[in-house]
Scaffold this motif. Sequence first.
Motif, PDB file in Angstrom:
ATOM      1  N   UNK A  97       3.344   6.102   3.725  1.00 30.77           N
ATOM      2  CA  UNK A  97       4.054   7.296   4.189  1.00 30.77           C
ATOM      3  C   UNK A  97       3.645   8.489   3.327  1.00 30.77           C
ATOM      4  N   UNK A  98       2.743   9.295   3.864  1.00 29.72           N
ATOM      5  CA  UNK A  98       2.151  10.422   3.136  1.00 29.72           C
ATOM      6  C   UNK A  98       1.937  11.560   4.129  1.00 29.72           C
ATOM      7  N   UNK A  99       2.037  12.821   3.688  1.00 29.39           N
ATOM      8  CA  UNK A  99       1.877  13.941   4.623  1.00 29.39           C
ATOM      9  C   UNK A  99       0.565  13.937   5.402  1.00 29.39           C
ATOM     10  N   UNK A 100      -0.494  13.336   4.836  1.00 31.97           N
ATOM     11  CA  UNK A 100      -1.787  13.317   5.521  1.00 31.97           C
ATOM     12  C   UNK A 100      -1.919  12.209   6.556  1.00 31.97           C
ATOM     13  N   UNK A 101      -0.940  11.313   6.627  1.00 29.46           N
ATOM     14  CA  UNK A 101      -1.025  10.177   7.542  1.00 29.46           C
ATOM     15  C   UNK A 101      -0.200  10.442   8.799  1.00 29.46           C
ATOM     16  N   UNK A 102      -0.856  10.468   9.942  1.00 27.71           N
ATOM     17  CA  UNK A 102      -0.108  10.642  11.182  1.00 27.71           C
ATOM     18  C   UNK A 102       0.498   9.306  11.623  1.00 27.71           C
ATOM     19  N   UNK A 103       1.187   9.346  12.757  1.00 34.79           N
ATOM     20  CA  UNK A 103       1.920   8.158  13.200  1.00 34.79           C
ATOM     21  C   UNK A 103       0.992   6.974  13.425  1.00 34.79           C
ATOM     22  N   UNK A 104      -0.149   7.218  14.046  1.00 37.69           N
ATOM     23  CA  UNK A 104      -1.062   6.110  14.331  1.00 37.69           C
ATOM     24  C   UNK A 104      -1.613   5.499  13.051  1.00 37.69           C
ATOM     25  N   UNK A 105      -1.911   6.344  12.048  1.00 35.56           N
ATOM     26  CA  UNK A 105      -2.407   5.818  10.780  1.00 35.56           C
ATOM     27  C   UNK A 105      -1.322   5.017  10.073  1.00 35.56           C
ATOM     28  N   UNK A 106      -0.094   5.471  10.138  1.00 38.69           N
ATOM     29  CA  UNK A 106       1.006   4.737   9.505  1.00 38.69           C
ATOM     30  C   UNK A 106       1.197   3.365  10.164  1.00 38.69           C
ATOM     31  N   UNK A 107       1.030   3.330  11.460  1.00 33.53           N
ATOM     32  CA  UNK A 107       1.149   2.053  12.157  1.00 33.53           C
ATOM     33  C   UNK A 107       0.061   1.092  11.700  1.00 33.53           C
ATOM     34  N   UNK A 108      -1.176   1.590  11.621  1.00 31.26           N
ATOM     35  CA  UNK A 108      -2.287   0.743  11.193  1.00 31.26           C
ATOM     36  C   UNK A 108      -2.124   0.305   9.740  1.00 31.26           C
ATOM     37  N   UNK A 109      -1.692   1.242   8.891  1.00 33.97           N
ATOM     38  CA  UNK A 109      -1.516   0.910   7.475  1.00 33.97           C
ATOM     39  C   UNK A 109      -0.362  -0.080   7.270  1.00 33.97           C
ATOM     40  N   UNK A 110       0.677   0.046   8.080  1.00 28.82           N
ATOM     41  CA  UNK A 110       1.796  -0.906   8.003  1.00 28.82           C
ATOM     42  C   UNK A 110       1.308  -2.310   8.348  1.00 28.82           C
ATOM     43  N   UNK A 111       0.512  -2.417   9.401  1.00 31.71           N
ATOM     44  CA  UNK A 111      -0.037  -3.715   9.778  1.00 31.71           C
ATOM     45  C   UNK A 111      -0.936  -4.276   8.679  1.00 31.71           C
ATOM     46  N   UNK A 112      -1.748  -3.391   8.078  1.00 33.76           N
ATOM     47  CA  UNK A 112      -2.641  -3.831   7.010  1.00 33.76           C
ATOM     48  C   UNK A 112      -1.838  -4.305   5.804  1.00 33.76           C
ATOM     49  N   UNK A 113      -0.835  -3.521   5.409  1.00 35.57           N
ATOM     50  CA  UNK A 113      -0.013  -3.888   4.257  1.00 35.57           C
ATOM     51  C   UNK A 113       0.688  -5.219   4.491  1.00 35.57           C
ATOM     52  N   UNK A 114       1.224  -5.413   5.686  1.00 34.42           N
ATOM     53  CA  UNK A 114       1.903  -6.666   5.991  1.00 34.42           C
ATOM     54  C   UNK A 114       0.928  -7.847   5.938  1.00 34.42           C
ATOM     55  N   UNK A 115      -0.289  -7.647   6.438  1.00 33.41           N
ATOM     56  CA  UNK A 115      -1.255  -8.740   6.458  1.00 33.41           C
ATOM     57  C   UNK A 115      -1.690  -9.142   5.059  1.00 33.41           C
ATOM     58  N   UNK A 116      -1.626  -8.178   4.112  1.00 31.53           N
ATOM     59  CA  UNK A 116      -2.046  -8.441   2.735  1.00 31.53           C
ATOM     60  C   UNK A 116      -0.868  -8.626   1.785  1.00 31.53           C
ATOM     61  N   UNK A 117       0.359  -8.575   2.321  1.00 31.38           N
ATOM     62  CA  UNK A 117       1.582  -8.706   1.525  1.00 31.38           C
ATOM     63  C   UNK A 117       1.657  -7.640   0.443  1.00 31.38           C
ATOM     64  N   UNK A 118       1.337  -6.404   0.820  1.00 31.42           N
ATOM     65  CA  UNK A 118       1.393  -5.281  -0.112  1.00 31.42           C
ATOM     66  C   UNK A 118       2.689  -4.504   0.065  1.00 31.42           C
ATOM     67  N   UNK A 119       3.226  -3.997  -1.041  1.00 29.57           N
ATOM     68  CA  UNK A 119       4.383  -3.103  -1.004  1.00 29.57           C
ATOM     69  C   UNK A 119       3.973  -1.816  -0.292  1.00 29.57           C
ATOM     70  N   UNK A 120       4.836  -1.298   0.560  1.00 29.46           N
ATOM     71  CA  UNK A 120       4.558  -0.041   1.275  1.00 29.46           C
ATOM     72  C   UNK A 120       5.380   1.083   0.660  1.00 29.46           C
ATOM     73  N   UNK A 121       4.706   2.073   0.097  1.00 23.26           N
ATOM     74  CA  UNK A 121       5.403   3.184  -0.541  1.00 23.26           C
ATOM     75  C   UNK A 121       5.192   4.470   0.239  1.00 23.26           C
ATOM     76  N   UNK A 122       5.957   5.480  -0.142  1.00 26.46           N
ATOM     77  CA  UNK A 122       5.832   6.796   0.468  1.00 26.46           C
ATOM     78  C   UNK A 122       6.203   7.882  -0.519  1.00 26.46           C
ATOM     79  N   UNK A 123       5.574   9.027  -0.369  1.00 25.52           N
ATOM     80  CA  UNK A 123       5.883  10.151  -1.241  1.00 25.52           C
ATOM     81  C   UNK A 123       5.314  11.443  -0.696  1.00 25.52           C
ATOM     82  N   UNK A 124       5.865  12.533  -1.151  1.00 20.39           N
ATOM     83  CA  UNK A 124       5.493  13.853  -0.639  1.00 20.39           C
ATOM     84  C   UNK A 124       4.167  14.358  -1.183  1.00 20.39           C
ATOM     85  N   UNK A 125       3.719  13.826  -2.340  1.00 21.14           N
ATOM     86  CA  UNK A 125       2.543  14.366  -3.036  1.00 21.14           C
ATOM     87  C   UNK A 125       2.765  15.838  -3.352  1.00 21.14           C
ATOM     88  N   UNK A 126       4.008  16.168  -3.671  1.00 25.22           N
ATOM     89  CA  UNK A 126       4.385  17.564  -3.919  1.00 25.22           C
ATOM     90  C   UNK A 126       3.756  18.070  -5.220  1.00 25.22           C
TER      91      UNK A 126
END
Length: 304
Positions: A234-263
Amino acid sequence: MRIDLHVHSNASDGTDPPAEVARRAAAGLDVVALTDHDTMAGIAAAVAALPPGLTLVPGLELSCALPPYPGGGFPPGPPSPRTLLSARSVHLLGYLCDPGDSALAAETELIRDDRTRRARAMVARLAELGAPVTWEQVSAIAGDAVVGRPHIARALAEAGVVATPADAFTAEWIADGGRAHVGRYAPDAARGIALVRGAGGVPVLAHPRSPGYEIADEVVAGLAAAGLAGLEVFHPDHDHSERTRLTQLANSLDLVMTGGSDDHGAFNDSGLGSETTPPEQYERLLALATGARPVTGPALTEPR
């Protein structure tokens, strides 16, 4: 619970002091991570200024590189301890590292020293290109912070060379491969992961689909095999489709999913809390850390 795990201060290339970051965070967040580039120098000031109830997660954003091997992976055997930033820059968020870890401290000092060398070289190139920017100007903007391209961009804007700092990040000026761009040292990503792990921290790949930082799925899988613990979904540069793909990737690799504003404060004005980490993922991250713990501001007291 609102949790922003990617925030910068003027200890690196943000515009606000750590204490001001903490004050701003308290207006809408429960948890904030200070993740300055290649330094944890702002953590103590942020802790000292914590408003009641706000929790601070100590962190940093470590500059790393993907070596230019075929397929973007790594050669057989242990990774080289040093490699020049070349094919692809990678940013690694390191959470809850032991601030006294000597190996991580030595590496970040090496990275910071080469950031200064690189910045001086870029200012020299800008002078050759006719841009009226001096090292003294850039140094004054950076102050005691880790010097980076945003400081040079601000100097270019102040000199009237570009309209805004963001306009400096083009091929004409200081974007990757730009006329005034100069490479710098960074450890390879596998070594960065090992350093964060060795300090008891949790390594998370930052904004893996941001422009210029795109990391292929197979490379992420290789980094996961090397000890990567999380993926910034979850990052400002990631649109909805990228978040969906990254969520699937993270789940497949058992990675923690984080998010931040990068403020970065006024520099990018993304807004603290514009992107957040799901609470259950935050708990997973905490369970992996052995180097340090979050710090919470003083409890509110009832008036008498």
